[in-house]
Design an enzyme around this catalytic site. Structure first.
Site, short mmCIF file in Angstrom:
data_model
loop_
_atom_site.label_atom_id
_atom_site.label_comp_id
_atom_site.label_asym_id
_atom_site.label_seq_id
_atom_site.Cartn_x
_atom_site.Cartn_y
_atom_site.Cartn_z
N GLU A 64 -8.40 -19.59 53.94
CA GLU A 64 -8.55 -19.57 52.49
C GLU A 64 -8.90 -18.15 52.00
O GLU A 64 -8.39 -17.70 50.97
CB GLU A 64 -9.61 -20.59 52.07
N CYS A 109 6.69 -23.78 34.45
CA CYS A 109 7.08 -23.79 33.04
C CYS A 109 6.08 -24.58 32.19
O CYS A 109 5.56 -25.60 32.63
CB CYS A 109 8.44 -24.43 32.88
N GLU A 112 -2.98 -13.52 47.49
CA GLU A 112 -2.55 -14.02 46.18
C GLU A 112 -2.81 -13.01 45.06
O GLU A 112 -1.95 -12.78 44.22
CB GLU A 112 -3.32 -15.30 45.81
N TRP A 141 9.07 -20.25 34.34
CA TRP A 141 8.87 -19.73 35.69
C TRP A 141 10.23 -19.88 36.37
O TRP A 141 10.69 -20.99 36.62
CB TRP A 141 7.80 -20.54 36.41
N LYS A 181 0.33 -21.96 38.69
CA LYS A 181 -0.87 -22.78 38.89
C LYS A 181 -0.50 -24.21 39.22
O LYS A 181 -1.18 -24.88 39.99
CB LYS A 181 -1.68 -22.74 37.59
N HIS A 197 -4.45 -13.56 71.88
CA HIS A 197 -3.10 -14.06 72.14
C HIS A 197 -2.09 -13.47 71.17
O HIS A 197 -1.07 -14.09 70.88
CB HIS A 197 -3.09 -15.59 72.06
N ARG A 202 -0.51 -21.25 33.82
CA ARG A 202 0.33 -22.01 34.75
C ARG A 202 1.27 -21.10 35.54
O ARG A 202 1.80 -21.51 36.57
CB ARG A 202 1.18 -23.02 33.96
N LYS A 219 -6.63 -16.05 49.40
CA LYS A 219 -7.13 -15.49 48.14
C LYS A 219 -6.77 -14.02 48.05
O LYS A 219 -6.33 -13.54 47.01
CB LYS A 219 -8.67 -15.63 48.03
N ASN A 231 11.18 -28.25 31.70
CA ASN A 231 10.38 -27.93 32.87
C ASN A 231 10.89 -28.83 34.00
O ASN A 231 11.01 -30.03 33.82
CB ASN A 231 8.90 -28.24 32.55
N GLY A 232 11.21 -28.23 35.16
CA GLY A 232 11.70 -29.02 36.28
C GLY A 232 13.02 -28.47 36.77
O GLY A 232 13.38 -27.32 36.47
#
Ligand code: G6P
Length: 614
Positions: free
Chosen positions: A486, A2, A493, A78, A609, A509, A27, A490, A102-103
């Protein structure tokens, strides 16, 4: 997560609020809203507009309705409690009062039950709505909006940043902060507030960072702050170095593209203070660093997401160069685990935002476990992590807007390599000659990064092969295993292709069962001591008909291209710095695959973000 933007002025602040929201889009969010106090005759009237979707939709509504006002709050949400619908979008109202939050309010259910019994009517599924009703309830018996808010805040459990306004005091915006970021922007005859400074660079760079437990009252000509005990306090004014230009897209199509290409400069800026040095000083990490580093017996690294991968790379450096036992753990696991701490160790948090709720909680947990030496590596000055750690290193990546982290990651790696060298020297594991050699390699790093970026066209050509796939595997060995992780992160995402990474030795394995002609397998194959081992793993893939995409060093003794094996040779092998180079083409690959698939590169669905809730 948010985003909050608020303003109080003697001019129309609606354009400032909308521009602020646009700048906070990075964000991550799924709905947006605005509430203003519109002057009507001699009074003020609360007006609210909300949209389940993008800020552009909200802006369309604002224009259609001709909204204009001197006082307002706005929000990008969000979703946590309740679906991302218009009725759950902020601001939430209670009578003539509106709030953005926000929270997460953890005790919202009990407050809601109490207020419902007292007659409040709830219209959303959110935890946030209780704040509006609670402050409105308190307002009936308190002298000011600020005191109604401070009274309410004392009851709220959880983490929050709040901005609110009320028809009964049309020239005020009231703020509260506990566990989620919120700052005040100081103007001339006007004042602002926002979740981060990028939202306000259009109007001011003079900012006050609210501290834990602070509440504040903004008026056009004044700012009052009270701390958690209710005492009026002064907080320092900072002049942000962020410029409007630093958060502009410029000639690029996407922020991620811009940020990938900025990496040579970002790494050079991060290394600036050491690039000309003959030897590294612990003071780079803070005034007490030498005393705190000298006797540390181990290193515990904590982070989330991409920053966690940076920590994983650092473990290889810290153990092989500084010879110090190192553990790396995901913050959300560490904070709740009954671990065996080493209070004489160094506790390192890594974060691009400095506001990740789990990482902050892990740092707090570490303190309760007795850790004294705490260091954060972070890209945001004045962030909560920076302020709560004893030692700090600020990466100089500049604002990173794309949700998928790129330049923040490579600058974190540069910082972690410096940490390795400093600890190695203090522990007597690094002689002058070795230190000079590493410093020379660091000096060359920006140029090497530039060289690697030049492979983009070849990488983009591969992207077409990936775009139609449902799955992909990434393989690496040793210090390049976290780079494979990573690369897979990427890709998933931003292209939404299911991607997994494995340490190549683990292939047989389990994951080998997935390999057939439809499975692209990306291999990170630098010319290090594990190359021959990796080549054997790649043979295992080829023998099963898998399609291999290999990133190698310029001089790699690796076979020629053929139908099922594609190779891109990057630049000379960079020794221990190789992971910093090898991640670049993986970022480019994810970017170009996402372009072909037409996804929202900078704002991938469901992601944020800055993850300010746990
Ligand atoms: C989010 C971001 C990632 C980031 C992670 C950790 O998921 O989208 O890019 O790696 O949070 O964030 P931090 O700010 O602590 O590095």
């Amino acid at each position: 997560m948010c985003g909050i933007v608020a303003a109080v002025s003697t001019r129309d602040i609606v354009p400032v609020l909308l521009e602020g929201l646009r700048r906070l889009e990075y964000r991550g969010y799924d709905s947006a809203g605005i509430a203003v106090l519109e002057p009507v005759d001699a009074k003020s009237e609360l007006r609210r507009l909300r949209a389940a979707g993008r800020v552009a939709e909200l802006a369309g509504q604002v224009q259609a309705q001709g909204l204009a006002a001197y006082t307002g709050i706005s929000h990008t949400r969000w979703a946590t409690h309740g679906a991302p619908t218009e009725r759950n979008a902020h601001p939430h109202v209670s009578g003539g009062l509106a709030v953005v939050h926000n929270g997460i309010i953890e005790n919202h259910e009990e407050i809601r039950a109490r207020l419902k019994a007292a007659g409040s009517v709830f219209t959303s599924d959110t935890d946030s709505e209780v704040i509006a009703h609670l402050v409105a309830f308190n307002r009936k018996s308190s002298v000011s909006l600020l005191s109604a808010a401070t009274q309410a805040v004392a009851e709220l459990e959880g983490a929050f940043a709040i901005a609110l306004l009320c028809e009964s005091d049309p020239e005020a915006v009231v703020l509260a902060r506990k566990g989620a970021p919120l700052l005040i922007g100081l103007g001339e005859g006007e004042n602002f507030s926002a979740s981060d400074v990028s939202a306000l660079v259009q109007v001011t760079r003079r900012v006050i960072y609210l501290e834990e437990g602070d509440c504040a009252e903004l008026r056009p000509g004044s700012v009052r702050i009270v701390d958690a005990r209710g005492t009026e306090v002064e907080r320092p004014v900072h002049v942000s170095e962020m410029t409007a230009q630093a958060v502009e897209l410029g000639p690029y199509q996407h922020y991620m593209q811009k940020e990938i290409s900025e990496q040579p400069g970002a790494v050079a800026a991060t290394l600036e203070t050491v690039i000309g040095a003959q030897s590294l000083q612990p003071g780079l990490f803070g005034a007490d660093a030498e005393a705190l580093f000298k006797d540390v017996s181990s290193v515990q690294i904590i982070a989330c997401g991409t920053s966690y991968h940076a920590g994983m790379v650092a473990r290889y450096w810290l153990e092989s160069i500084a010879r110090i036992p190192t553990s790396v753990e995901i913050a959300s696991e560490y904070r709740y685990r009954d671990s065996v701490p080493d209070p004489t160790g160094l506790f390192v948090t890594i974060s691009q935002s400095g506001e990740t709720a789990d990482t902050l909680a892990a740092l707090e947990h570490a303190r309760t476990l007795g850790y004294r030496a705490t260091l954060t590596i972070c890209n945001v000055p004045e962030s909560s992590l920076i302020r709560q750690s004893r030692l700090r290193f600020l990466t100089r990546a500049g604002p990173e807007i794309g949700v998928a982290s790129t330049k923040a990651f490579t600058t974190q790696l540069a910082a972690l390599f410096l940490l390795t060298l400093v600890l190695a020297r203090l522990r007597g594991k690094l002689d002058r000659h070795a230190e000079a050699t590493y410093l020379q390699a660091l000096r060359h790093l920006p140029a090497a990064l530039q060289h690697v970026l030049a492979a983009e066209e070849k990488v983009a050509a591969w992207a077409k092969d990936f775009a139609s796939r449902q799955h992909a595997l990434f393989l690496g060995r040793g210090i390049h295993y976290p780079i494979a992780l990573e690369g897979a992160l990427k890709l998933k995402e931003i292209s939404y292709i299911h991607a997994e990474a494995y340490a190549a030795g683990e292939l047989k394995h389990g994951p080998l069962a997935l390999v057939d002609q439809d499975m692209p397998v990306v291999a990170i194959a630098p010319s290090d001591t594990l190359l021959e081992k990796l080549k054997s793993n790649l043979q295992e893939v080829r023998a099963r008909g898998g399609r291999l995409y290999v990133f190698a060093d310029r001089d790699a003794p690796i076979g020629d291209e053929e139908e099922a094996v594609r190779i891109i040779k990057l630049t000379d092998h960079a020794g221990p710095l190789s992971p910093i180079l090898h991640v670049l083409p993986l970022q480019q690959l994810a970017y170009h695959v996402a372009l072909v698939r037409g996804t929202d590169v900078d704002k991938p669905r469901n992601l944020a973000k800055s993850v300010t809730v746990e």
